[in-house]
Scaffold this motif. Structure first.
Motif, short mmCIF file in Angstrom:
data_model
loop_
_atom_site.label_atom_id
_atom_site.label_comp_id
_atom_site.label_asym_id
_atom_site.label_seq_id
_atom_site.Cartn_x
_atom_site.Cartn_y
_atom_site.Cartn_z
N ALA A 172 61.52 70.80 14.78
CA ALA A 172 61.56 71.41 16.10
C ALA A 172 60.19 71.89 16.56
O ALA A 172 60.02 72.24 17.74
CB ALA A 172 62.54 72.58 16.10
N ARG A 173 59.20 71.90 15.66
CA ARG A 173 57.86 72.33 16.04
C ARG A 173 57.16 71.23 16.81
O ARG A 173 57.09 70.09 16.35
CB ARG A 173 57.04 72.70 14.80
CG ARG A 173 57.53 73.91 14.06
CD ARG A 173 56.78 74.11 12.75
NE ARG A 173 55.34 74.22 12.93
CZ ARG A 173 54.50 74.41 11.91
NH1 ARG A 173 54.96 74.50 10.67
NH2 ARG A 173 53.21 74.52 12.14
N PRO A 174 56.63 71.53 18.00
CA PRO A 174 55.94 70.48 18.77
C PRO A 174 54.56 70.19 18.18
O PRO A 174 53.98 71.01 17.48
CB PRO A 174 55.84 71.10 20.16
CG PRO A 174 55.78 72.57 19.91
CD PRO A 174 56.65 72.83 18.71
N CYS A 175 54.06 69.02 18.49
CA CYS A 175 52.70 68.66 18.07
C CYS A 175 51.72 69.02 19.18
O CYS A 175 52.12 69.42 20.28
CB CYS A 175 52.62 67.17 17.73
SG CYS A 175 52.95 66.09 19.13
N GLY A 176 50.43 68.88 18.89
CA GLY A 176 49.41 69.20 19.87
C GLY A 176 49.22 68.09 20.89
O GLY A 176 50.07 67.20 21.03
N VAL A 268 48.84 69.69 6.44
CA VAL A 268 49.13 68.65 7.43
C VAL A 268 49.81 69.25 8.65
O VAL A 268 49.51 68.86 9.80
CB VAL A 268 50.00 67.55 6.79
CG1 VAL A 268 50.45 66.54 7.84
CG2 VAL A 268 49.24 66.84 5.69
N HIS A 269 50.70 70.20 8.46
CA HIS A 269 51.35 70.85 9.60
C HIS A 269 50.33 71.55 10.49
O HIS A 269 50.44 71.51 11.73
CB HIS A 269 52.39 71.85 9.12
CG HIS A 269 53.73 71.24 8.83
ND1 HIS A 269 54.55 70.73 9.81
CD2 HIS A 269 54.39 71.07 7.65
CE1 HIS A 269 55.66 70.26 9.27
NE2 HIS A 269 55.59 70.45 7.95
N ARG A 270 49.32 72.16 9.90
CA ARG A 270 48.30 72.85 10.70
C ARG A 270 47.49 71.85 11.51
O ARG A 270 47.05 72.16 12.63
CB ARG A 270 47.40 73.66 9.79
CG ARG A 270 48.09 74.88 9.17
CD ARG A 270 47.20 75.58 8.17
NE ARG A 270 47.86 76.75 7.59
CZ ARG A 270 47.40 77.44 6.56
NH1 ARG A 270 46.26 77.06 5.98
NH2 ARG A 270 48.06 78.48 6.09
N VAL A 271 47.25 70.67 10.96
CA VAL A 271 46.53 69.64 11.72
C VAL A 271 47.39 69.15 12.88
O VAL A 271 46.91 69.02 14.02
CB VAL A 271 46.13 68.48 10.79
CG1 VAL A 271 45.58 67.31 11.61
CG2 VAL A 271 45.11 68.93 9.77
N VAL A 272 48.65 68.86 12.62
CA VAL A 272 49.53 68.33 13.65
C VAL A 272 49.80 69.36 14.74
O VAL A 272 50.13 69.00 15.87
CB VAL A 272 50.85 67.83 13.01
CG1 VAL A 272 51.84 67.34 14.06
CG2 VAL A 272 50.56 66.71 12.02
N ASP A 273 49.62 70.66 14.43
CA ASP A 273 49.77 71.69 15.46
C ASP A 273 48.85 71.45 16.65
O ASP A 273 49.16 71.86 17.78
CB ASP A 273 49.50 73.08 14.87
CG ASP A 273 50.65 73.58 14.02
OD1 ASP A 273 51.78 73.08 14.20
OD2 ASP A 273 50.42 74.46 13.17
N THR A 274 47.72 70.79 16.43
CA THR A 274 46.75 70.58 17.50
C THR A 274 46.58 69.11 17.87
O THR A 274 45.80 68.81 18.78
CB THR A 274 45.37 71.12 17.08
OG1 THR A 274 44.91 70.42 15.91
CG2 THR A 274 45.45 72.62 16.76
N ALA A 275 47.26 68.19 17.19
CA ALA A 275 46.98 66.77 17.36
C ALA A 275 48.20 65.99 17.80
O ALA A 275 49.26 66.06 17.16
CB ALA A 275 46.44 66.18 16.05
N ALA A 276 48.05 65.25 18.90
CA ALA A 276 49.07 64.28 19.29
C ALA A 276 48.84 62.96 18.57
O ALA A 276 49.77 62.17 18.38
CB ALA A 276 49.04 64.06 20.80
#
Length: 425
Positions: A172-176, A268-276
């Motif tokens: 459910a967490r969106p990506c960046g 990896v989750h921290r990277v995807v937080d800001t990356a589409a």
């Protein structure tokens, strides 16, 4: 070779016809599911071997029609008809060990759960005797569903089952919304092209565990030597029973693996937080090292979890809607991202002799990975020798446009960039 392409149903029907199944001494559901599981492992190993074979075909010939013919035979599992393909498959298809000796697969309609008067959850599965169930206490309040895999390890029963990724909280967490390049490392799990380090505890976890295993295995080897050479049989039996067991060792290994996976997946989750779009290097192709390292360094690097990092990037990106793009990894950690010339790497620093700048090596590699995204000349399958040639040509063109290097006249913006990357170490 006659068994290539066989399905589990064909083997099952053959065993039923000639009476082979009567020697197993277990219920039909048990040996049928075990057969299906073993055949699936064989098929997975075979498909994994085909990846290396396809690379070898591309290196072997540039003729499109010949490549198509070989690919067609490989896809249809008719590679036994071609001597060249058969030789490649024998080289790349490594026969693994069968792991069905300590596990069993239970279908969804063959098990059920129950709660006793004390509120404990129990799992009931078929035993070896018809109409008699084996009851297993669970240390959870969530009932397993679907097809189960029961593994007997260290005197305990592990229950594995699949869940839908959509139901996981992280889905459910969106990506960046940005495009970010990442470099996989040992000290940190990932370093992105913005200069951020993720999973900083990974190197310490791997180093401590590697050194602990070295000392423990040294002591175990000494005890094993005593047990093998002593004439006192009772003493040898005591050593093997009390000091050379595997239950505690396996439990410690599982705990270490869980810690490593948690650190990598969190990074990896921290990277995807800001990356589409996450741009990562493809590490399936190996390159020869440029020098010998010490035994301690080789031992620690042997425990490098690049496979877990690749798995985490793929799974997390799929669950959270981010795109994962693999690029050619050749020379990304050795080239200066500004001028493209090959520098000298020392630890976590990269010395560019052309620019006269010292970059933080992991950040520099992540920027190079990002630059490889949609590079018109360097594709994913470009040979590393050709990659080096392209980079040298670009560096020569860049050098002809540069003035004579003078550190006293370096532009302010350039100096600030150098200071920022150097401070990341």
């Amino acid at each position: 070779m006659a068994g290539v392409g066989l399905r589990d149903r064909q083997v099952r029907d053959s065993w039923l016809a000639d009476g082979t199944h009567e020697r197993f001494g277990v219920l039909a559901n048990a040996w049928k599911e075990t057969l299906r599981d073993a055949m699936a492992d064989i098929a997975a190993c075979r498909e994994a071997a085909k990846v290396g074979v396809k690379r070898a075909i591309r290196r072997h010939t540039a003729d499109q029609s010949e490549q198509k013919r070989l690919y067609t035979l490989l896809k249809a599992d008719r590679w036994v008809e071609d001597r060249y393909l058969s030789r490649l498959m024998r080289t790349h298809w490594r026969r693994g060990k069968n792991r069905t000796h300590n596990q069993i697969v239970v279908r969804s309609d063959q098990h059920h759960t129950m709660i006793d008067s004390r509120g404990r959850l129990w799992l009931a599965v078929p035993g070896l005797v018809r109409r008699q169930l084996v009851k297993i206490p669970l240390n959870t309040t969530v009932a397993p569903t679907g097809t189960l895999r029961l593994i007997l390890r260290g005197g305990r029963v592990e229950i594995h089952y699949q869940i839908d990724a959509v139901d996981m909280k992280t889905s459910a967490r969106p990506c960046g919304a940005r495009v970010v390049g990442v470099d996989k490392g040992y000290t940190e799990a990932l370093t992105d092209s913005d200069g951020n380090h993720h999973g900083a505890r990974l190197g310490a976890l791997l180093t401590v565990e590697s050194d602990r295993l070295k000392e423990r295995n040294r002591r175990r080897a000494k005890l094993r030597s005593i047990a093998n050479n002593t004439t006192n049989r009772a003493k040898a039996d005591r050593i093997r029973r009390n000091n050379l067991g595997t239950v505690k060792r396996d439990r410690q290994a599982a705990r270490h693996q869980a810690q490593v996976r948690t650190e990598i997946f969190t990074a990896v989750h921290r990277v995807v937080d800001t990356a589409a779009t996450v741009v990562a290097e493809d590490l399936t192709t190996t390159f020869a090292g440029r020098g010998s390292r010490g035994r301690n360094v080789n031992r620690r690097l042997a425990g490098w979890t690049k496979g877990v990092t690749a798995e985490a990037l793929k799974n997390v990106s799929e669950r959270r809607g981010s795109a994962l793009v693999h690029v050619n990894a050749a020379y990304t950690s050795q080239a200066c991202h500004r001028c493209g010339s090959l520098g000298r790497r020392s630890g976590d620093r990269l010395h560019c002799t052309q620019c006269g700048v010292v970059w933080q090596a992991d950040v520099n590699a992540a920027i190079n990975v990002l630059h490889r995204h949609r590079d018109p000349d360097i594709t994913l399958h470009t040979p590393h020798r050709r990659v080096k040639q392209i980079m040298q040509e670009r560096a020569d063109r860049h050098r002809t446009r540069l003035p004579v290097p003078d550190s006293s006249r370096r532009p302010a913006a350039e100096s600030e960039t150098s200071t920022m990357l150097n401070s990341e170490q």
